[in-house]
Design an enzyme around this catalytic site. Structure first.
Site, PDB file in Angstrom:
ATOM      1  N   SER A 224       0.848  -1.191   0.000  1.00  0.00           N
ATOM      2  CA  SER A 224       0.000   0.000   0.000  1.00  0.00           C
ATOM      3  C   SER A 224       0.884   1.241   0.000  1.00  0.00           C
ATOM      4  O   SER A 224       1.667   1.448  -0.922  1.00  0.00           O
ATOM      5  CB  SER A 224      -0.951  -0.038   1.190  1.00  0.00           C
ATOM      6  OG  SER A 224      -1.942   0.957   1.090  1.00  0.00           O
ATOM      7  N   GLU A 347      -9.252  -5.849  -3.556  1.00  0.00           N
ATOM      8  CA  GLU A 347      -8.692  -4.899  -2.595  1.00  0.00           C
ATOM      9  C   GLU A 347      -9.771  -4.120  -1.845  1.00  0.00           C
ATOM     10  O   GLU A 347      -9.676  -3.875  -0.644  1.00  0.00           O
ATOM     11  CB  GLU A 347      -7.801  -3.890  -3.342  1.00  0.00           C
ATOM     12  CG  GLU A 347      -6.643  -4.481  -4.096  1.00  0.00           C
ATOM     13  CD  GLU A 347      -5.351  -4.405  -3.336  1.00  0.00           C
ATOM     14  OE1 GLU A 347      -5.351  -3.856  -2.217  1.00  0.00           O
ATOM     15  OE2 GLU A 347      -4.333  -4.899  -3.850  1.00  0.00           O
ATOM     16  N   HIS A 446      -7.464  -5.793   0.574  1.00  0.00           N
ATOM     17  CA  HIS A 446      -6.223  -5.045   0.752  1.00  0.00           C
ATOM     18  C   HIS A 446      -5.551  -5.509   2.042  1.00  0.00           C
ATOM     19  O   HIS A 446      -6.214  -5.641   3.073  1.00  0.00           O
ATOM     20  CB  HIS A 446      -6.586  -3.559   0.844  1.00  0.00           C
ATOM     21  CG  HIS A 446      -5.441  -2.614   0.777  1.00  0.00           C
ATOM     22  ND1 HIS A 446      -4.629  -2.499  -0.324  1.00  0.00           N
ATOM     23  CD2 HIS A 446      -4.980  -1.697   1.679  1.00  0.00           C
ATOM     24  CE1 HIS A 446      -3.731  -1.558  -0.114  1.00  0.00           C
ATOM     25  NE2 HIS A 446      -3.913  -1.067   1.102  1.00  0.00           N
TER      26      HIS A 446
END
Length: 536
Positions: A224, A347, A446
């Site tokens: 990320s 995600e 995610h």
């Protein structure tokens, strides 16, 4: 939910998913009640860690000096040297980031946050042993390099690597550009947090051999926001030569903040605090909590200038960050650095949680959400995703669209631009494994791959931790990451042959209980989203 709230949610969820023989005069062993005490020398002084079951752990080692007071917004300094042996037994402070009540159990926050942690199977003589430096997520605004899911003990033990995790300046403290309002002395302030990471990598270069690692075999990897930091470092001349492999997990970024936009944000910040452009020294004296609150108020007023952009991103200042890192093409400065890059299939389920109401999304609701997301008529995109996934519900389609806009699409585009350099190879993956946590509807959210990369399934969640299949996949995934760190190629005997990514074949590793290679997966969806994001 605001972008800032999204990032705080991400950090909480990410954390919840959540020896060696003596070979050098740099270290000694002493009896200890909870393991074995180990001591290593650094360029600033000696540190005392602990060795348990053969893995030496050092926590909270300073790699830079204070960033408070007159050092706020300035490039990092070297740590002050100390005499004697400094304890490195507990995690150090995290960067200031909390605007409300601190999360229960959270580590203290301080501007003196330039610390790192080392997990190593041996001390001294690390020639040939890879060093893997983790850059944490949370955009450029929140997060920490400390916590159970990021503990490098398992990866060091199972793969004979040295793992380093770091903390650095974030948000307003790390990415406030003052060059155009305060003069050349503050020209690098818009990337101070990135310069912290460069300083940590310099510490690795100068010290990691004493901790059993090879300074000529350094991999930077992050997820990320950590992936965005990796992508940015690949364009920074100051980072040249400090790393030799790069891994971007769910964090592809093409463009950063322009000087004009950054200066506008700074003007808003000064106004929020009742300061004028000439009062930068006063800005350095604003209390932490007040500065964080003012920054949050400013961010709430700012539009999203780039798809997927997060607040307080580094500034393209022409110096530390000379240009947008991956637009219009990949940075030539890192053309010789092998790249491993990918994302998770769904995600968006981390941010838009699958509740009974959301799972019942209808066609009208899908159209409304997709229109807001892409900023226009979504019919072509919805039609393309429906063609690619004819059995998908409106909720399924929404999650796939939101995942691809832009995270999945930018991952593929960055890999393509890397391949176009005809230099070091790029390898692309998609993480398709679905978690049973969250009622079984989270699928591949995610952060899902982090415990697999760190081989930390035992602390990944109450259900995942009991799954032999999850551990089997973690063994394969972590081995692939380590193979890449060691050789620049992620291929291992336990996985299908993983070809280099090219625009012609678009070979992609799909990680699952049974992993496989697919060429250009979801092609019709890819083409539609590339048009929306103006990449076609």
């Amino acid at each position: 939910m605001t972008g800032s709230s999204n990032r705080r949610t991400f950090v909480k969820q990410a954390l919840l998913i959540a020896g060696a023989q003596a070979a050098s005069s740099h270290w000694t062993r002493l009896a200890a009640a909870d393991g074995v005490s180990v001591t290593a020398a650094t360029s600033a002084g000696s540190v005392r860690g602990t060795s348990i079951d053969g893995i030496n752990v050092f926590k909270g080692i300073p790699y830079g000096g204070t960033t408070a007071g007159s050092n706020r917004f300035m490039p990092p300094t070297r740590p002050l040297a100390w005499t004697g042996v400094r304890d490195a037994l507990a995690y150090g402070p995290t960067a200031p980031q909390t605007t409300g009540a601190a999360r229960a159990g959270a580590l203290p926050e301080s501007e003196d946050c330039l610390v790192l942690n080392v997990f190593t199977p041996a001390l001294g003589n690390g020639r040939g042993r890879p060093v893997m430096v983790w850059l944490h997520g949370g955009g450029f605004s929140s997060g920490s390099g400390s916590g159970p899911i990021l503990d490098g003990t398992s990866l060091a033990r199972t793969s004979d690597v040295v793992v380093v995790t770091i903390n650095h300046r974030l948000n307003v403290f790390g990415f406030t550009y003052l060059g155009d309002v305060a003069g050349p002395e503050f020209a690098l302030s818009g990337g101070a947090g990135m310069l912290d990471i460069v300083s940590a990598l310099q510490w690795v270069r100068d010290n990691i051999d004493r901790f059993g690692g090879d300074p000529n075999l350094v991999t930077i990897f992050g997820q990320s926001g950590g992936g965005r930091k990796v992508a940015t470092l690949m364009s920074m001349p100051m980072a040249r030569g400090l790393f030799h492999r790069a891994v971007i997990e769910s964090g592809a970024v093409l463009r950063l903040t322009t000087r004009e936009d950054a200066t506008h944000t700074t003007d808003l910040l000064l106004g929020e605090l009742g300061l004028a452009r000439g009062q930068v020294r006063e800005l350095q004296r604003v209390p932490m909590a007040q500065l964080l609150a003012a920054n949050a108020a400013v961010n709430a007023k700012l539009p999203v200038r780039e798809p997927g952009q997060t607040a307080n991103s580094p500034t393209v200042d022409g110096k530390a960050v000379p240009a947008h890192p991956w637009d219009p093409a990949g940075p030539t400065i890192s053309a010789d650095i092998p790249l491993l890059i990918g994302y998770a299939r769904t995600e968006e389920t981390l941010y838009d949680r699958p509740t009974p109401e959301s799972l019942a999304l209808d066609e009208a609701g899908l159209g409304q959400r997709a229109a807001r997301r892409i900023g226009g008529d979504p019919s072509r995109v919805i039609d393309a995703f429906r063609k690619g996934h004819p059995d998908a519900t409106p909720w399924d389609l929404w999650i796939l669209i939101a995942t691809d806009h832009p995270r999945g699409t930018y991952s593929r585009e960055l890999a393509k631009r890397k391949a176009a350099q005809n230099g070091a190879p790029a390898f692309l993956y998609r993480f398709d494994w679905e978690t049973p946590e969250g009622g079984g509807h989270m699928r591949s959210p995610h952060t899902v791959e982090i415990p697999f990369v760190f081989n930390n399934i035992k602390v990944a969640g109450p259900l995942i931790s009991k799954m032999p299949a999850a551990q089997a996949l973690a063994t394969k995934v972590s081995a692939a990451w380590v193979a890449f760190a060691r050789t620049g190629n992620p291929n291992t005997p336990a996985l299908p042959k993983w070809p280099v990514y090219t625009a012609a074949s678009r070979d992609t590793m799909l990680f699952n209980d049974t992993s496989r290679i697919e060429q250009d997966p979801d092609r019709v969806c890819r083409l539609a989203m590339e048009q929306v994001l103006k990449l076609a």
